[in-house]
Enzyme design. Structure first.
Site, PDB file in Angstrom:
ATOM      1  N   ASN A 145      86.511 -16.158  40.555  1.00 39.58           N
ATOM      2  CA  ASN A 145      87.865 -16.425  41.054  1.00 39.58           C
ATOM      3  C   ASN A 145      88.079 -17.931  41.003  1.00 39.58           C
ATOM      4  OD1 ASN A 145      90.245 -16.706  42.400  1.00 39.58           O
ATOM      5  ND2 ASN A 145      89.530 -15.904  44.363  1.00 39.58           N
ATOM      6  N   LYS A 170      90.745 -19.513  41.547  1.00 44.71           N
ATOM      7  CA  LYS A 170      91.741 -19.981  42.530  1.00 44.71           C
ATOM      8  C   LYS A 170      92.724 -20.942  41.846  1.00 44.71           C
ATOM      9  CE  LYS A 170      88.460 -18.915  46.140  1.00 44.71           C
ATOM     10  NZ  LYS A 170      87.972 -19.136  47.496  1.00 44.71           N
ATOM     11  N   HIS A 205      93.114 -10.782  48.573  1.00 42.41           N
ATOM     12  CA  HIS A 205      92.156 -11.867  48.832  1.00 42.41           C
ATOM     13  C   HIS A 205      92.483 -12.501  50.189  1.00 42.41           C
ATOM     14  CE1 HIS A 205      90.037 -15.669  48.586  1.00 42.41           C
ATOM     15  NE2 HIS A 205      89.234 -15.060  47.728  1.00 42.41           N
ATOM     16  N   GLU A 241      92.671 -15.429  51.149  1.00 42.56           N
ATOM     17  CA  GLU A 241      93.616 -16.553  51.104  1.00 42.56           C
ATOM     18  C   GLU A 241      95.051 -16.047  51.007  1.00 42.56           C
ATOM     19  OE1 GLU A 241      91.525 -18.709  48.029  1.00 42.56           O
ATOM     20  OE2 GLU A 241      89.889 -18.958  49.468  1.00 42.56           O
ATOM     21  N   GLU A 279      84.298  -9.952  51.360  1.00 45.59           N
ATOM     22  CA  GLU A 279      84.237 -11.411  51.477  1.00 45.59           C
ATOM     23  C   GLU A 279      84.480 -11.804  52.938  1.00 45.59           C
ATOM     24  OE1 GLU A 279      85.054 -13.434  47.419  1.00 45.59           O
ATOM     25  OE2 GLU A 279      86.945 -13.192  48.458  1.00 45.59           O
ATOM     26  N   GLY A 336      83.869 -20.699  50.845  1.00 42.87           N
ATOM     27  CA  GLY A 336      84.024 -22.133  50.658  1.00 42.87           C
ATOM     28  C   GLY A 336      83.379 -22.965  51.749  1.00 42.87           C
ATOM     29  N   SER A 381      80.516 -18.188  49.277  1.00 42.02           N
ATOM     30  CA  SER A 381      79.468 -19.194  49.073  1.00 42.02           C
ATOM     31  C   SER A 381      78.287 -18.668  48.253  1.00 42.02           C
ATOM     32  CB  SER A 381      79.003 -19.775  50.412  1.00 42.02           C
ATOM     33  OG  SER A 381      80.068 -20.486  51.032  1.00 42.02           O
ATOM     34  N   GLY A 418      83.850 -21.356  44.159  1.00 42.81           N
ATOM     35  CA  GLY A 418      83.421 -22.707  43.762  1.00 42.81           C
ATOM     36  C   GLY A 418      82.381 -22.754  42.646  1.00 42.81           C
TER      37      GLY A 418
HETATM   38  P1  13P Z   1      83.429 -19.476  47.371  1.00 37.31           P
HETATM   39  O1  13P Z   1      82.444 -18.865  46.396  1.00 37.31           O
HETATM   40  O2  13P Z   1      83.941 -20.808  46.933  1.00 37.31           O
HETATM   41  O3  13P Z   1      82.936 -19.406  48.774  1.00 37.31           O
HETATM   42  O4  13P Z   1      84.745 -18.509  47.308  1.00 37.31           O
HETATM   43  C1  13P Z   1      84.591 -17.153  47.482  1.00 37.31           C
HETATM   44  C2  13P Z   1      85.872 -16.479  47.150  1.00 37.31           C
HETATM   45  O5  13P Z   1      86.834 -16.575  47.876  1.00 37.31           O
HETATM   46  C3  13P Z   1      85.933 -15.708  45.901  1.00 37.31           C
HETATM   47  O6  13P Z   1      87.068 -14.910  45.856  1.00 37.31           O
END
Ligand code: 13P
Length: 253
Positions: free
Chosen positions: A10, A12, A97, A99, A167, A173, A210, A232
């Site tokens: 992802n 983002k 998601h 977010e 998640e 993150g 993460s 990330g």
């Molecule tokens: P990170 O791997 O940056 O923690 O993000 C996870 C995520 O939200 C994947 O959709």
């Protein structure tokens, strides 16, 4: 013998078309394809077509949308519909998601409408669920994912092209991730909840939050973990290629 794994990136709000092309040129030199493994990239909408074009001819390297609107067309400024995403080469879409839920106020009902639109439009739905830190500390993790799953999946046909991504919001993150055993336990609960909703026990359940080259192996070794959804660490071609090279044994082998 290794179990089939699904690796989802992802991106983002990162990597415009030029950057996405450079990423994939590098990734494709590092990646070692193997049977039973699928990789899906979720670039920003503006880069969907570039990624789809670069991945043409690479079986099991797929592209999907990070979010879609539930309407198929119309006056929805800024939104991407399922037909638009498909037309740009997407074969999957992330839905719900955290977010989208927490930063953009997406409700369970909207998530459900999006799941229906994605499946009805012929894409794979990758439904994200997960609890906040407060909810985890209050001991309500399973109740939260149960509510999210029931809202989004009640009435979804057993043969639907569905993947679930667990998640935990507090692990996204932050560098804090669930221990492999904790993730496995929540995945086991999710699998039972899916069965209770009439969905197959074989539905793939990914872990996200993460995930890094250093911790991915221990996560995918867990029997209930069918792959990972990575933010990330999917933005660097070398780190992403390392993650995608991870293999896990089949229990009992
Ligand atoms: P990170 O791997 O940056 O923690 O993000 C996870 C995520 O939200 C994947 O959709």
């Amino acid at each position: 013998m290794s179990k089939p794994l699904l690796f989802a990136a992802n991106w983002k709000m990162h990597l415009h078309p030029g950057e996405a092309g450079t990423f994939l040129d590098r990734f494709l030199t590092l990646d070692v394809p193997r049977s039973g493994r699928t990789v899906v990239f979720f670039p920003p909408a503006v880069s969907l077509q570039t990624v789809a074009a670069r991945l043409e001819g690479h079986d099991h390297l797929l592209v999907g949308a990070q979010d879609v609107h539930w309407e198929s067309a119309g006056a929805f400024t800024g939104a991407t519909s399922v037909p638009l995403a498909r037309g740009a080469g997407a074969s999957a879409a992330l839905v719900g998601h955290s977010e989208r839920r927490h930063l953009f106020g997406e409700t369970d009902q909207e998530t459900a409408q999006k799941v229906a639109a994605v499946l009805g439009g012929g894409l794979q739905a990758m439904l994200c669920v997960g609890e906040t830190l407060d909810q985890r500390e209050a001991g309500t993790t399973v109740a939260v994912v149960e509510r999210q799953l029931a809202a989004a999946l009640t009435g979804v046909a057993p043969q639907a092209d569905l993947v679930v991504a667990y998640e935990p919001v507090w692990a996204i993150g932050t560098g804090r991730n669930a221990t492999p055993e904790d993730a496995n336990a929540v995945h086991r609960s999710i699998r039972e909840l899916l069965v209770g909703l009439g969905l197959p026990r074989s539905t793939r359940i990914l872990y996200g939050g993460s995930v890094k080259p250093e911790n991915v192996a221990a996560l995918v070794e867990q029997p209930e973990v069918d792959g990972v959804l990575v933010g990330g660490a999917s933005l660097d071609p070398a780190s992403w290629a390392t993650i995608c090279a991870t293999m896990a044994g089949v229990p009992g082998d």
